[in-house]
Every structure is written in C-alpha cells, then in structure tokens.
Design a protein around this motif. Structure first.
Motif, mmCIF file in Angstrom:
data_model
loop_
_atom_site.group_PDB
_atom_site.id
_atom_site.type_symbol
_atom_site.label_atom_id
_atom_site.label_comp_id
_atom_site.label_asym_id
_atom_site.label_seq_id
_atom_site.Cartn_x
_atom_site.Cartn_y
_atom_site.Cartn_z
ATOM 1 N N SER A 52 -8.674 22.124 5.582
ATOM 2 C CA SER A 52 -7.526 21.944 6.128
ATOM 3 C C SER A 52 -7.175 21.164 7.409
ATOM 4 C CB SER A 52 -7.114 23.741 7.091
ATOM 5 O OG SER A 52 -8.106 23.823 8.163
ATOM 6 N N THR A 53 -7.828 20.022 7.248
ATOM 7 C CA THR A 53 -7.139 19.491 8.328
ATOM 8 C C THR A 53 -6.435 18.062 7.383
ATOM 9 O OG1 THR A 53 -9.382 19.332 9.583
ATOM 10 C CG2 THR A 53 -7.718 17.044 9.913
ATOM 11 N N ARG A 54 -5.178 17.745 7.971
ATOM 12 C CA ARG A 54 -4.165 17.351 7.269
ATOM 13 C C ARG A 54 -4.664 15.272 7.885
ATOM 14 N NH1 ARG A 54 -0.721 19.197 4.139
ATOM 15 N NH2 ARG A 54 -0.733 21.354 4.396
ATOM 16 N N PHE A 55 -4.281 13.889 6.877
ATOM 17 C CA PHE A 55 -4.297 13.306 7.683
ATOM 18 C C PHE A 55 -3.461 11.944 6.475
ATOM 19 C CE2 PHE A 55 -8.527 11.804 4.879
ATOM 20 C CZ PHE A 55 -8.901 13.250 4.852
ATOM 21 N N THR A 56 -3.333 10.668 6.865
ATOM 22 C CA THR A 56 -2.546 9.704 6.102
ATOM 23 C C THR A 56 -3.510 8.178 5.966
ATOM 24 O OG1 THR A 56 -1.266 8.966 7.999
ATOM 25 C CG2 THR A 56 -0.837 11.210 6.020
ATOM 26 N N TYR A 57 -3.310 7.722 4.966
ATOM 27 C CA TYR A 57 -3.914 6.522 5.648
ATOM 28 C C TYR A 57 -3.009 5.678 4.097
ATOM 29 C CZ TYR A 57 -6.349 8.791 0.755
ATOM 30 O OH TYR A 57 -6.917 9.586 0.186
ATOM 31 N N LEU A 108 0.765 -1.317 0.323
ATOM 32 C CA LEU A 108 -0.087 0.113 0.178
ATOM 33 C C LEU A 108 0.878 1.554 0.176
ATOM 34 C CD1 LEU A 108 -2.165 -1.089 2.373
ATOM 35 C CD2 LEU A 108 -2.700 -1.373 0.437
ATOM 36 N N SER A 109 0.496 2.401 -0.528
ATOM 37 C CA SER A 109 1.122 3.207 -0.545
ATOM 38 C C SER A 109 0.995 4.014 0.151
ATOM 39 C CB SER A 109 0.549 4.118 -1.625
ATOM 40 O OG SER A 109 1.087 3.252 -2.745
ATOM 41 N N LEU A 110 1.867 4.881 1.312
ATOM 42 C CA LEU A 110 1.455 5.989 1.882
ATOM 43 C C LEU A 110 0.895 7.531 1.351
ATOM 44 C CD1 LEU A 110 1.103 6.627 5.486
ATOM 45 C CD2 LEU A 110 3.564 7.145 5.047
ATOM 46 N N THR A 111 -0.601 7.270 1.774
ATOM 47 C CA THR A 111 -1.097 9.032 1.878
ATOM 48 C C THR A 111 -1.371 10.397 2.285
ATOM 49 O OG1 THR A 111 -1.973 7.260 -0.571
ATOM 50 C CG2 THR A 111 -2.945 9.207 -0.517
ATOM 51 N N GLN A 112 -1.104 10.898 1.298
ATOM 52 C CA GLN A 112 -1.113 12.639 2.137
ATOM 53 C C GLN A 112 -2.885 12.916 2.451
ATOM 54 O OE1 GLN A 112 0.811 13.688 4.330
ATOM 55 N NE2 GLN A 112 2.451 12.551 4.647
ATOM 56 N N ASP A 113 -3.187 13.496 2.534
ATOM 57 C CA ASP A 113 -4.445 14.021 2.332
ATOM 58 C C ASP A 113 -5.275 15.522 2.923
ATOM 59 O OD1 ASP A 113 -6.782 14.744 0.927
ATOM 60 O OD2 ASP A 113 -7.271 12.270 0.965
ATOM 61 N N ILE A 114 -5.627 16.166 2.390
ATOM 62 C CA ILE A 114 -6.454 17.076 3.438
ATOM 63 C C ILE A 114 -7.676 17.662 2.852
ATOM 64 C CG2 ILE A 114 -5.674 19.034 1.403
ATOM 65 C CD1 ILE A 114 -4.354 20.500 3.856
ATOM 66 N N GLN A 115 -8.221 17.858 4.414
ATOM 67 C CA GLN A 115 -10.155 18.220 4.325
ATOM 68 C C GLN A 115 -10.377 19.415 4.481
ATOM 69 O OE1 GLN A 115 -12.827 14.948 3.174
ATOM 70 N NE2 GLN A 115 -13.447 15.648 4.833
ATOM 71 N N ARG A 129 -8.991 12.161 12.642
ATOM 72 C CA ARG A 129 -8.269 13.452 12.727
ATOM 73 C C ARG A 129 -9.792 13.877 11.069
ATOM 74 N NH1 ARG A 129 -6.077 17.365 13.647
ATOM 75 N NH2 ARG A 129 -4.026 17.985 11.879
ATOM 76 N N GLU A 130 -9.405 13.132 10.364
ATOM 77 C CA GLU A 130 -10.308 13.138 9.060
ATOM 78 C C GLU A 130 -11.165 13.965 9.715
ATOM 79 O OE1 GLU A 130 -10.260 9.504 7.107
ATOM 80 O OE2 GLU A 130 -12.373 11.011 5.393
ATOM 81 N N LYS A 131 -12.380 13.040 10.713
ATOM 82 C CA LYS A 131 -13.790 13.438 11.276
ATOM 83 C C LYS A 131 -13.518 14.664 11.902
ATOM 84 C CE LYS A 131 -15.206 10.797 8.034
ATOM 85 N NZ LYS A 131 -15.527 11.587 6.903
ATOM 86 N N ASN A 132 -12.776 15.362 12.476
ATOM 87 C CA ASN A 132 -12.141 16.059 13.085
ATOM 88 C C ASN A 132 -12.438 15.457 14.467
ATOM 89 O OD1 ASN A 132 -10.808 18.497 12.403
ATOM 90 N ND2 ASN A 132 -12.858 18.349 10.608
ATOM 91 N N PHE A 133 -12.328 15.111 15.343
ATOM 92 C CA PHE A 133 -12.284 14.283 16.554
ATOM 93 C C PHE A 133 -11.119 14.669 17.407
ATOM 94 C CE2 PHE A 133 -16.179 10.649 14.061
ATOM 95 C CZ PHE A 133 -16.655 11.735 14.571
ATOM 96 N N ILE A 134 -10.271 14.265 16.565
ATOM 97 C CA ILE A 134 -8.693 14.974 17.647
ATOM 98 C C ILE A 134 -8.640 15.842 17.364
ATOM 99 C CG2 ILE A 134 -8.600 12.742 18.686
ATOM 100 C CD1 ILE A 134 -6.542 12.022 16.291
#
Ligand SMILES: [Zn+2]
Ligand SMILES: [Zn+2]
Ligand SMILES: [Zn+2]
Length: 241
Positions: free
Chosen positions: A101-106, A92-99, A124-129
C-alpha cells in the motif's frame, strides 16, 4: 572484495538526472558477492542495474540508507522531462509502483538496464518516510503553513489537501522514531538471515560424547593419524548397550 577493486572494475556511470559522474557504493551481501550501487549525491538519486533492487538484503538496505543519510544534497533543480538511461541513453520511463500500500515512483529503462530512483522515492519504498494522517496535518498546520514538496521541491501550502499543486505528491515526513524502528527491524532480519543455525539436539549430544570420552581416555584414541572418532564412538556405544 575491497570496495576500490569493485569500483575500478566498472565504468563510472553518468547520472541521468544531472550528468555528473555517479559514485559507486559497495554494499555487503553475505553470503553473496557485494553489490555495487551507483549514487548521485548532487541530485540525490541512485541507479540500480536490472534486478539489483531484488537482491538488496536487509543489511544492504541499511548500508544504502546510511550512505543516503550521510550525503549532503546540493540545491536540486527539477529533473528534465526526459532522463537518459546511463547504459543505452534511451529516455527512461517514469514508473508508478506500489508495495504494501506504499506508492513510489522511479525511472525505468524499457530495455531492462535498470532503474533510476530519487533517494526520496527509495526512502518511501522502504517505509522510511510516510504521509501524514488528518490529525497530524491539523497539528502541523498550527506551526507550519508551507512545506517543500519531497518530490519536486515546489512549495506546498498546508491546506486541507496537503498535496503538491505542481506534481501531486502528498506531504510526507521523515519520522526519526519510525526510521529507528525500521532499521532495528532490518537489523534483526539481517541477523536472522546470517545466523549460524543452532545445533540439533542430536549434534549437541554427539559432540558432548566426544568431549567426555576424550577427557577420560584421550590417549587410547590418539594415533599418529589423529583421533579415531569411530573407535571413540564404538567405545561409548558399548557402555550404552
Ligand atoms: Zn545527479
Ligand atoms: Zn537502457
Ligand atoms: Zn511536487
């Protein structure tokens, strides 16, 4: 569809992170069919098949959050550098994403099978932390000198950077008040999404007319084939013309 049927109909996936068998969690998605997400409580991560994350309704996000909140993590070892796709075993490729202005990876399968997301990145993606601002860090420093990195588990000294020296992740916290607010927000969105649309003014009046006429002259409209709504309407109309 009962959860067991959904699970039984589908092969158990091997967790890319720790090779344990993943657990299927069925998420209701009215009015669509329920969605089955694979989770690994051992290494605290979830697998979404291609496009499944786009299909998460607010209610499904809440259900997934509850499943995550109820899970007991084992002591987590850092992931190996290469994690195999549970569908095709390609790394799997480590991917940076932003939504918003929140950055998260998968970790993403480059053949489009889906993505492997650590719980913490989902939160993080869902803004819980969230990250802390300078003022919050200053206050925290008075009571805490080192925190555990949310991404890699390494120790992070709470110096001015407040960034993990091992993986570069910022210091983050789970703010219970903020989570409660986010859940309330999602619940309201789910209610709006699944609510029966209110009757139009015309519809309300039409049904009120039927009710009124039936109350007055029910027997006249009754036949062996049921109530004649057209004859009822005609009669009501005559009193208007
Ligand atoms: Zn695992
Ligand atoms: Zn794959
Ligand atoms: Zn780290």
């Amino acid at each position: 569809m009962p959860a067991d049927d959904a699970v039984g109909a589908r092969a158990v996936l091997t967790c890319p992170g720790c090779s344990a068998a993943m657990r299927g969690v069925t998420l209701a998605r009215e009015p669509m069919t329920p969605l089955l997400v694979d989770v690994c409580d051992d290494c605290q991560a979830l697998w979404l098949d291609a496009n499944e994350s786009q299909q998460l309704t607010p209610g499904a996000v809440i259900a997934l959050f509850r499943a995550i909140a109820a899970s007991e993590p084992k002591e987590r070892a850092a992931y190996r550098a290469l994690l195999p796709c549970p569908r095709c075993t390609t790394a799997l490729s480590l991917t940076q994403d932003i939504q918003h202005s929140t950055r998260f990876t998968y970790y993403r399968c480059r053949y489009g099978h889906g993505r492997f997301t650590p719980y913490v990145q989902f939160l993080r993606e869902k803004n819980f932390i969230r990250t802390l601002d300078a003022q919050e860090l200053a206050r925290l420093r008075a009571v805490v000198s080192t925190v555990r990195c949310v991404s890699c588990g390494g120790p992070v000294p709470l110096d001015r950077n407040a960034v993990c020296p091992y993986c570069g992740a910022p210091v983050m916290l789970l703010d219970p008040e903020a989570v409660k607010k986010a859940l309330d927000h999602l619940e309201a969105a789910e209610d709006r999404r699944t609510a029966t649309p209110p009757m139009s003014g015309d519809a309300v009046i039409a049904i009120a007319t039927v009710e009124r006429e039936l109350e007055k002259n029910r027997r006249e409209y009754e036949s062996e084939h049921g109530i004649d709504l057209v004859a009822l309407g005609m009669r009501a109309l005559r009193s208007l013309l």
